[in-house]
Design a protein around this motif. Structure first.
Motif, PDB file in Angstrom:
ATOM      1  N   PHE B  89       5.126   6.760   1.966  1.00 60.21           N
ATOM      2  CA  PHE B  89       3.860   7.209   1.398  1.00 60.21           C
ATOM      3  C   PHE B  89       2.803   7.385   2.479  1.00 60.21           C
ATOM      4  CE2 PHE B  89       6.018   5.700  -2.241  1.00 60.21           C
ATOM      5  CZ  PHE B  89       5.510   6.441  -3.289  1.00 60.21           C
ATOM      6  N   ALA B  93       1.481   2.150   1.201  1.00 62.69           N
ATOM      7  CA  ALA B  93       1.750   1.539  -0.107  1.00 62.69           C
ATOM      8  C   ALA B  93       2.593   0.281   0.002  1.00 62.69           C
ATOM      9  CB  ALA B  93       2.401   2.555  -1.061  1.00 62.69           C
ATOM     10  N   LEU B  94       2.236  -0.574   0.956  1.00 66.04           N
ATOM     11  CA  LEU B  94       2.954  -1.849   1.075  1.00 66.04           C
ATOM     12  C   LEU B  94       2.497  -2.786  -0.042  1.00 66.04           C
ATOM     13  CD1 LEU B  94       2.664  -2.340   4.933  1.00 66.04           C
ATOM     14  CD2 LEU B  94       4.647  -1.561   3.643  1.00 66.04           C
ATOM     15  N   PHE B  95       3.387  -3.705  -0.427  1.00 63.76           N
ATOM     16  CA  PHE B  95       3.011  -4.660  -1.481  1.00 63.76           C
ATOM     17  C   PHE B  95       2.092  -5.704  -0.869  1.00 63.76           C
ATOM     18  CE2 PHE B  95       7.443  -3.423  -2.797  1.00 63.76           C
ATOM     19  CZ  PHE B  95       6.996  -2.424  -3.638  1.00 63.76           C
ATOM     20  N   SER B  96       0.872  -5.786  -1.403  1.00 66.46           N
ATOM     21  CA  SER B  96      -0.141  -6.612  -0.739  1.00 66.46           C
ATOM     22  C   SER B  96       0.128  -8.109  -0.903  1.00 66.46           C
ATOM     23  CB  SER B  96      -1.527  -6.252  -1.255  1.00 66.46           C
ATOM     24  OG  SER B  96      -1.505  -6.160  -2.661  1.00 66.46           O
ATOM     25  N   ASP B  97       0.976  -8.497  -1.864  1.00 67.14           N
ATOM     26  CA  ASP B  97       1.224  -9.935  -2.024  1.00 67.14           C
ATOM     27  C   ASP B  97       2.417 -10.417  -1.189  1.00 67.14           C
ATOM     28  OD1 ASP B  97       2.822  -8.376  -3.632  1.00 67.14           O
ATOM     29  OD2 ASP B  97       3.043  -9.888  -5.192  1.00 67.14           O
ATOM     30  N   PHE B 106      12.271  -6.387   0.530  1.00 68.35           N
ATOM     31  CA  PHE B 106      12.191  -6.192  -0.924  1.00 68.35           C
ATOM     32  C   PHE B 106      13.317  -5.326  -1.501  1.00 68.35           C
ATOM     33  CE2 PHE B 106      10.592  -3.906  -4.650  1.00 68.35           C
ATOM     34  CZ  PHE B 106      10.220  -4.960  -5.463  1.00 68.35           C
ATOM     35  N   PRO B 107      13.558  -4.112  -0.973  1.00 67.54           N
ATOM     36  CA  PRO B 107      14.640  -3.294  -1.557  1.00 67.54           C
ATOM     37  C   PRO B 107      15.999  -3.964  -1.437  1.00 67.54           C
ATOM     38  CG  PRO B 107      13.353  -1.999   0.017  1.00 67.54           C
ATOM     39  CD  PRO B 107      12.890  -3.412   0.139  1.00 67.54           C
ATOM     40  N   ARG B 155      10.706  -0.050   5.537  1.00 68.22           N
ATOM     41  CA  ARG B 155      11.089  -0.373   4.165  1.00 68.22           C
ATOM     42  C   ARG B 155      11.845   0.788   3.523  1.00 68.22           C
ATOM     43  NH1 ARG B 155       6.395  -1.503  -0.118  1.00 68.22           N
ATOM     44  NH2 ARG B 155       6.208   0.741   0.105  1.00 68.22           N
TER      45      ARG B 155
END
Lengths: 266, 273
Positions: B89, B93-97, B106-107, B155
């Motif tokens: 992106f 758009a990284l996951f902030s948590d 994650f994937p 990612r």
């Protein structure tokens, strides 16, 4: 210049369009609830749910407990001044317990929950949407409805009834503190009158049903507002306000309906 | 082209409200090649990637990815297809948590049953490729825009997808990391036989890695070809874009009334009023 007739027609058209928008949003919200709340959680899902239980439940405990204490104390104070005129201050325990269990605990806890946890849920999900985190999750092949929304929904469904129990218990204790310890109502009559008049099924049970309904409605509104908002800073602030306004109105309106059905002999 | 097509875009129309973004575009994106989609800002390049990823639905026409019509798939089938795609992106758009390491992991965690030790090795290898192995403990808030996009790239390639969609990969990169990224995209493509779609308006970098290019303008494909043919293209719209000239048939200004009437017309009206 438009004629008055055209202006009138225009107004009707706008009204109709607004009606269609509202119905469409309701439909989207219904589909959203069905898609996210139904399904068997994975092991990871349980963990995510526990984390949300901490976030919406444990962190809301302080405000709910403190409010419960004060409301119980005020109830006892107000109740005593009226009951004492009729020499009926022994019924104080009954009055405090019934008002709390039937009405105040479910309603006030739900309103506090909407302000404390509901607004935070909307803002959090909204920000995840605005920063494309939800979209990127979708592109990774993970459904955000299951991963982000479902744990939050279920945490809300479970947390609010538990908070309501806490509110009621502490409220009754607050009433005892003021009524018995301070104003001198006989301790035995405070508890025994309460025991004799409070029915587990119709008072505690109905109060819990109310609380469960409020939990579903408030969490649903909060999470949907976050998921459906316009992803800008203004959109997030509006959605957060809407969460608090809509859920407060829904809680108060539904409370009347539920009370009418449960206690009003409908 | 004789290549096997991986993505086929057939007569796609798309509009947002009354604004028409695509008016019947056709594209074939071959397997194992780097295909670039270029065009001025606001021509819907990102929208096209979202259409390919199935996040948006075209008003008309269809998009086939590996023979499957993306917009006819069930929600479940679409998510299965997306496991084979990676998307980078524009914002990262990284996951902030989650921290950098967990973002890349994650994937792998959700789609594989690999043991933790192996996930750790894989994540570190991917982070090494983008030069951010040392940043694994940082949170996304501590990264610069360029670094966030490199983590997002790590990612996107975590699951070794068959297709990667890059949305403006070169924006905000310093010259060093830009050079590394260009090489990385090329190498990934060659080593893993990935199909890559690069959306960009950085001409030099894009021309250096793309096997085939499409140029979008006015909701249509105005030119296509290899970097060589596009460089030699005489169409004024194409050469204006490729050579970055301010004057030409593609307007720099968003449509408006003339400057004269906007400023002087206002002044005359005020004076008269």
């Amino acid at each position: 210049m438009q004629s008055r007739f055209e202006q009138g027609v225009d107004r009707i058209v706008r009204l109709g369009r607004k009606g269609c928008d509202v119905m469409e949003a309701l439909g989207r919200a219904g589909l959203f609830l069905g898609q996210s709340a139904v399904g068997i959680p994975s092991r990871e899902g349980w963990y995510l749910w526990l984390r949300q239980m901490h976030f919406v439940g444990v962190l809301s405990l302080a405000i709910v407990i403190v409010s419960g204490l004060f409301i119980g104390m005020v109830l006892a104070l107000q109740g005593y001044t009226i009951l004492v005129d009729f020499g009926a201050e022994q019924a104080l325990g009954q009055m405090v317990a019934l008002s709390l269990l039937r009405e105040l605990a479910p309603v006030v806890a739900a309103l506090l929950f909407a302000g404390r946890a509901g607004s935070a849920l909307t803002a959090e999900i909204g920000l995840m949407k605005a920063t494309e985190q939800l979209t990127s999750m979708e592109m990774i092949g993970v459904d955000p409805l299951r991963r982000v929304i479902a744990p939050r929904l279920w945490a809300g469904f479970v947390a609010l009834p538990i908070l309501t129990v806490g509110f009621g218990v502490v409220g009754i204790w607050g009433g005892y503190l003021v009524g018995v310890q301070w104003l001198g109502v006989f301790e035995g009559s405070y508890w025994s009158n309460m025991q004799a008049s409070v029915s587990f099924v119709s008072d505690v049970g109905n109060g819990m049903i109310k609380s469960l309904v409020f939990a579903i409605v408030v969490t649903w509104i909060a999470v949907f507002q976050g998921y459906d908002l316009v992803p800008t800073s203004e959109g997030i602030s509006r959605a957060t306000t809407r969460t608090v306004v809509y859920s407060s109105l829904a809680v108060l309106g539904l409370d009347f309906v539920l009370t009418a059905v449960m206690f009003g002999g409908l | 082209m004789t290549d096997v097509p991986f993505i086929e875009i057939e007569d796609v129309h798309f509009s947002r409200g009354s604004h028409e973004i695509f008016r019947g575009i056709n594209m074939i994106i071959p397997q194992g090649k780097v295909t670039a989609i270029m065009g001025p800002s606001g021509t819907g390049k990102t929208t096209l990637l979202k259409l390919i990823g199935g996040q948006l639905t075209p008003d008309q026409g269809r998009i086939l990815v590996d023979g499957q019509n993306v917009h006819r798939l069930s929600r479940k089938a679409l998510f299965t297809l997306r496991k084979r795609m990676g998307m980078l992106f524009q914002s990262g758009a990284l996951f902030s948590d989650l921290n950098v390491f967990e973002n890349v992991a994650f994937p792998l965690r959700v789609h594989t049953n690999l043991p933790d030790a192996m996930i750790r090795d894989l994540v570190l290898l991917k982070l090494e490729a983008v030069g951010l192995r040392g940043a694994r403990h940082l949170s996304p808030a501590e990264l610069s825009g360029g670094m966030a996009r490199r983590v997002a790239l790590a990612r996107a390639i975590a699951l070794d997808p068959e297709l990667i969609l890059y949305d403006e990969p070169f924006v905000g990169q310093d010259p060093i990391s830009m050079g590394v990224l260009v090489q990385l995209i090329k190498r990934l493509n060659e080593a893993l036989a990935l199909t890559s779609v690069v959306v960009s308006h950085d001409i030099k970098e894009t021309l250096s890695i793309a096997d085939y290019l499409y140029l979008l303008a006015d909701g249509q494909v105005v030119a296509e070809g290899t970097p060589h043919t596009l460089n030699a293209n005489q169409d004024p719209r194409v050469s204006q874009f490729v050579h970055g000239e301010p004057d030409g048939p593609v307007p720099f200004h968003y449509p408006a009334e003339t400057l004269y009437s906007d400023i002087l017309g206002q002044a005359t009206a005020t004076r008269a009023g």
